[in-house]
Write an enzyme that holds these catalytic residues in place. Structure first.
Site, PDB file in Angstrom:
ATOM      1  N   ASN A 132       0.817  -1.215   0.000  1.00 57.00           N
ATOM      2  CA  ASN A 132       0.000   0.000   0.000  1.00 57.00           C
ATOM      3  C   ASN A 132       0.850   1.265   0.000  1.00 57.00           C
ATOM      4  O   ASN A 132       0.595   2.196  -0.768  1.00 57.00           O
ATOM      5  CB  ASN A 132      -0.961  -0.003   1.193  1.00 57.00           C
ATOM      6  N   THR A 177     -15.676  38.196 -31.824  1.00 57.49           N
ATOM      7  CA  THR A 177     -16.522  37.787 -30.699  1.00 57.49           C
ATOM      8  C   THR A 177     -17.762  37.215 -31.358  1.00 57.49           C
ATOM      9  O   THR A 177     -18.178  37.690 -32.418  1.00 57.49           O
ATOM     10  CB  THR A 177     -16.910  38.961 -29.780  1.00 57.49           C
ATOM     11  N   HIS A 178     -18.317  36.167 -30.750  1.00 60.59           N
ATOM     12  CA  HIS A 178     -19.468  35.463 -31.337  1.00 60.59           C
ATOM     13  C   HIS A 178     -19.158  34.974 -32.755  1.00 60.59           C
ATOM     14  O   HIS A 178     -20.062  34.826 -33.572  1.00 60.59           O
ATOM     15  CB  HIS A 178     -20.713  36.348 -31.376  1.00 60.59           C
ATOM     16  N   SER A 299      -8.296  12.499 -48.589  1.00 55.55           N
ATOM     17  CA  SER A 299      -9.508  11.706 -48.471  1.00 55.55           C
ATOM     18  C   SER A 299      -9.371  10.506 -49.391  1.00 55.55           C
ATOM     19  O   SER A 299      -8.752  10.595 -50.456  1.00 55.55           O
ATOM     20  CB  SER A 299     -10.699  12.565 -48.896  1.00 55.55           C
ATOM     21  N   LYS A 305      -9.108  16.880 -51.316  1.00 60.55           N
ATOM     22  CA  LYS A 305      -9.161  17.208 -49.885  1.00 60.55           C
ATOM     23  C   LYS A 305      -7.801  17.216 -49.203  1.00 60.55           C
ATOM     24  O   LYS A 305      -6.928  16.427 -49.504  1.00 60.55           O
ATOM     25  CB  LYS A 305     -10.051  16.190 -49.141  1.00 60.55           C
ATOM     26  N   ASN A 307      -7.186  17.313 -45.193  1.00 65.57           N
ATOM     27  CA  ASN A 307      -7.914  17.379 -43.920  1.00 65.57           C
ATOM     28  C   ASN A 307      -6.968  17.586 -42.733  1.00 65.57           C
ATOM     29  O   ASN A 307      -5.924  16.942 -42.652  1.00 65.57           O
ATOM     30  CB  ASN A 307      -8.703  16.088 -43.711  1.00 65.57           C
ATOM     31  N   GLU A 312      -7.760  17.839 -35.387  1.00 64.50           N
ATOM     32  CA  GLU A 312      -9.052  17.210 -35.079  1.00 64.50           C
ATOM     33  C   GLU A 312      -8.884  16.144 -34.002  1.00 64.50           C
ATOM     34  O   GLU A 312      -9.704  15.999 -33.094  1.00 64.50           O
ATOM     35  CB  GLU A 312      -9.671  16.595 -36.339  1.00 64.50           C
ATOM     36  N   TYR A 339      -6.657   2.132   2.523  1.00 65.42           N
ATOM     37  CA  TYR A 339      -6.493   1.605   1.175  1.00 65.42           C
ATOM     38  C   TYR A 339      -7.647   0.667   0.798  1.00 65.42           C
ATOM     39  O   TYR A 339      -8.098  -0.142   1.595  1.00 65.42           O
ATOM     40  CB  TYR A 339      -5.159   0.833   1.055  1.00 65.42           C
ATOM     41  N   GLN A 344      -6.380   0.495  -7.388  1.00 63.25           N
ATOM     42  CA  GLN A 344      -5.608  -0.092  -8.481  1.00 63.25           C
ATOM     43  C   GLN A 344      -6.088   0.442  -9.832  1.00 63.25           C
ATOM     44  O   GLN A 344      -5.340   0.458 -10.799  1.00 63.25           O
ATOM     45  CB  GLN A 344      -5.739  -1.612  -8.422  1.00 63.25           C
ATOM     46  N   LYS A 347      -4.451   3.637 -12.246  1.00 63.84           N
ATOM     47  CA  LYS A 347      -3.275   3.702 -13.109  1.00 63.84           C
ATOM     48  C   LYS A 347      -3.566   3.867 -14.591  1.00 63.84           C
ATOM     49  O   LYS A 347      -2.921   4.672 -15.266  1.00 63.84           O
ATOM     50  CB  LYS A 347      -2.383   2.483 -12.875  1.00 63.84           C
TER      51      LYS A 347
HETATM   52  N1  ARG Z   1      -1.583  -3.450  -7.283  1.00 64.57           N
HETATM   53  C1  ARG Z   1      -2.050  -2.767  -6.121  1.00 64.57           C
HETATM   54  C2  ARG Z   1      -2.514  -1.342  -6.510  1.00 64.57           C
HETATM   55  O1  ARG Z   1      -2.228  -0.926  -7.563  1.00 64.57           O
HETATM   56  C3  ARG Z   1      -0.967  -2.660  -5.127  1.00 64.57           C
HETATM   57  C4  ARG Z   1      -1.448  -2.530  -3.712  1.00 64.57           C
HETATM   58  C5  ARG Z   1      -2.076  -3.789  -3.290  1.00 64.57           C
HETATM   59  N2  ARG Z   1      -2.426  -3.765  -1.924  1.00 64.57           N
HETATM   60  C6  ARG Z   1      -3.298  -4.603  -1.391  1.00 64.57           C
HETATM   61  N3  ARG Z   1      -3.542  -4.478  -0.136  1.00 64.57           N
HETATM   62  N4  ARG Z   1      -3.875  -5.530  -2.112  1.00 64.57           N
HETATM   63  O2  ARG Z   1      -3.170  -0.657  -5.764  1.00 64.57           O
END
Ligand code: ARG
Length: 491
Positions: A132, A177-178, A299, A305, A307, A312, A339, A344, A347
């Protein structure tokens, strides 16, 4: 940064249906049956968190060295850990490391390999810490690097923007403007608006980095640890400015990741607005700029074209970055301390946000340099919008006419120009006098210098204060901007 996606990585990832004793989960002694393949995949994060491998090693080494300094780990064990980690880092860098789904995440994968390489010392590494506080540390280390790169890329973008702005410090274009022609501005001035936006973006990223740069290690699972640890020395080795002051908070909050995503969403929003303008400007109906071919595509059906795919896509990718911000806010909002495995899920949005921002800035710095302005078209558009009408009102006010009367008188002059089918700035002195005659006190205030005041150049030149569009003010703003960038760390 490793940019392997889940499906690519799964080809190189091993998973054993009948786990051998070595691949049994670290905490499996408590359980009477293994998890199913699906649950294993569902709960694993190694598909994506392997991107933090180097930060994980860095954090583990700092932790191990502290344990040794405090007499919690022997010098011999530390030497084994350092040797094993050097080999693991090398294997990862060469792409030779065998990531294993059975070991769930980057942390357990590395620890398992370490133990396989150096034996008991590897098993002692986790003394006084938890995944953690380990993961909370790794993400901060990872994000710190990402922010440093982003700050450099914002600067590169700004430098190219300043080059184009400087080349066009005196190029008149319609200000809108606008989306209606409003008043003349210079193209350089218009671009400098984006310098200011990204300047604030850079401040936000730097601010986020500063608040994030505090060490969670030592919080262990949630309550701290009973070993005589020295958190300050770990913080110093890892380059953290301070310590997280509460163990529960240290392992559970991801507000720093949310702040990063918020700063990213704003940056992308700014770049999305610029993209929208580029798309509009290069539309043949507008024709203010041309964009280098390498940022455009043709295109498959319409041979004529060209583009603007890149701007975009910037506009489109802003949607996903905004989405990641909402994903992280939602991820956090219902979690009790401390925690929870929900975290998790921080990420993938975080990595994708950083990847998107980094790629977008890289491409943008180059794309801005590839803009070719078409001053003739800008001027022609400007000469169709009566854009200097306000300048005549200001002229009359300066000669003593109350603003409301001046406004009314000028409206009559605009009507006269409309009737003749010419732009306001092309009216002659006699025509102006005739038009203004209906408002008492207006016509007699007109003199020869009114023509200069309502010319495009005169209108621009008059706005010479800080933040104004006069070519000299634009040049001064560019010089100030360059000085500021030069003074920045790492300039
Ligand atoms: N892979 C876990 C995460 O990204 C790591 C921490 C896991 N901790 C636990 N008590 N299971 O959060």
């Amino acid at each position: 940064m490793i940019r392997t996606k889940r499906n690519v990585l799964s080809h190189t990832m091993t998973s054993q249906n009948n786990p051998s004793p070595e691949s049994t989960k670290t905490w499996s002694g408590r359980f009477s049956e293994p998890v199913s393949e699906l649950v294993k995949r569902y709960t694993a994060s190694v598909f994506f968190d392997h991107r933090m491998a180097m930060q994980d090693i860095q954090g583990s080494l700092a932790h191990a060295r502290m344990l040794a300094r405090q007499g919690i780990l022997s010098g011999e064990d530390l030497a084994d850990i350092e040797r094993g980690m050097a080999q693991i880092a090398d294997e990862i860098a060469r792409g030779a490391f065998q990531w294993n789904l059975d070991d769930e995440d980057v942390h357990l994968n590395i620890e398992k390999r370490l133990t396989a390489l150096v034996g008991d010392a590897g098993k002692r590494l986790h003394t006084g810490r938890s995944r953690n506080d380990q993961v909370a540390t790794d993400i901060r280390l990872w994000l710190r690097e990402a922010i440093d790169l982003i700050l450099n890329l914002i600067k590169a973008f700004q430098l190219s923007l300043l080059d184009v702005a400087e080349a066009h410090a005196a190029t008149p274009m319609p200000g809108f403007t606008h989306l209606q022609v409003a008043q003349p501005v210079t193209f350089g001035h218009h671009l400098l608006a984006y310098f200011e936006m990204t300047r604030r973006d850079a401040e936000r990223f730097a601010d986020c980095r500063r608040r994030m740069n505090r060490l969670p290690l030592g919080a262990a699972a949630l309550a701290g640890t009973s070993y005589p640890i020295d958190r300050e020395s770990v913080a110093a080795e890892l380059g953290f400015d301070d310590l997280c002051r509460n163990s529960l908070d240290a392992v559970s909050d991801r507000d720093f990741a949310i702040e990063f995503c918020a700063a990213s969403a704003l940056l992308m929003t700014h770049l999305s607005r610029l993209s929208e303008e580029i798309i509009l400007w290069m539309s043949p109906r507008v024709g203010f700029i041309d964009l280098a071919d390498r940022f455009c595509t043709g295109s498959s059906i319409m041979p004529q074209k060209k583009n603007p795919d890149v701007p975009e896509l910037v506009r489109g990718k802003t949607g996903r970055v905004n989405g990641h911000l909402v994903a992280l806010l939602t991820l956090m909002k219902g979690q009790p301390l401390a925690y929870n495995k929900d975290n998790q899920e921080d990420k993938e949005p975080l990595f994708d946000t950083a990847d998107t921002v980094i790629d977008t800035l890289r491409i943008y710095a180059d794309m801005i340099g590839g803009i070719q302005a078409k001053p003739g078209n800008m001027h022609a558009a400007l000469a169709q919008g009566h854009a200097t009408a306000t300048d005549l009102a200001d002229y009359l006010v300066k000669k003593g006419l109350p603003f409301r009367d001046a406004h009314e008188a000028v409206a009559l002059a605009v009507r006269a120009a409309e009737e003749r089918g010419i732009d306001f700035s092309c009216l002659g002195l006699d025509e102006l006098r005739t038009a203004l005659d209906k408002v008492p006190g207006a016509a007699e205030r007109l003199a020869e210098d009114a023509l200069a005041a309502i010319s495009i150049e005169g209108s621009l030149r008059a706005r010479a204060h800080i933040g104004g569009t006069a070519p000299d003010a634009v040049r001064a703003a560019i010089a100030r901007a360059r000085n500021e960038l030069d003074a920045q760390k790492g300039a």
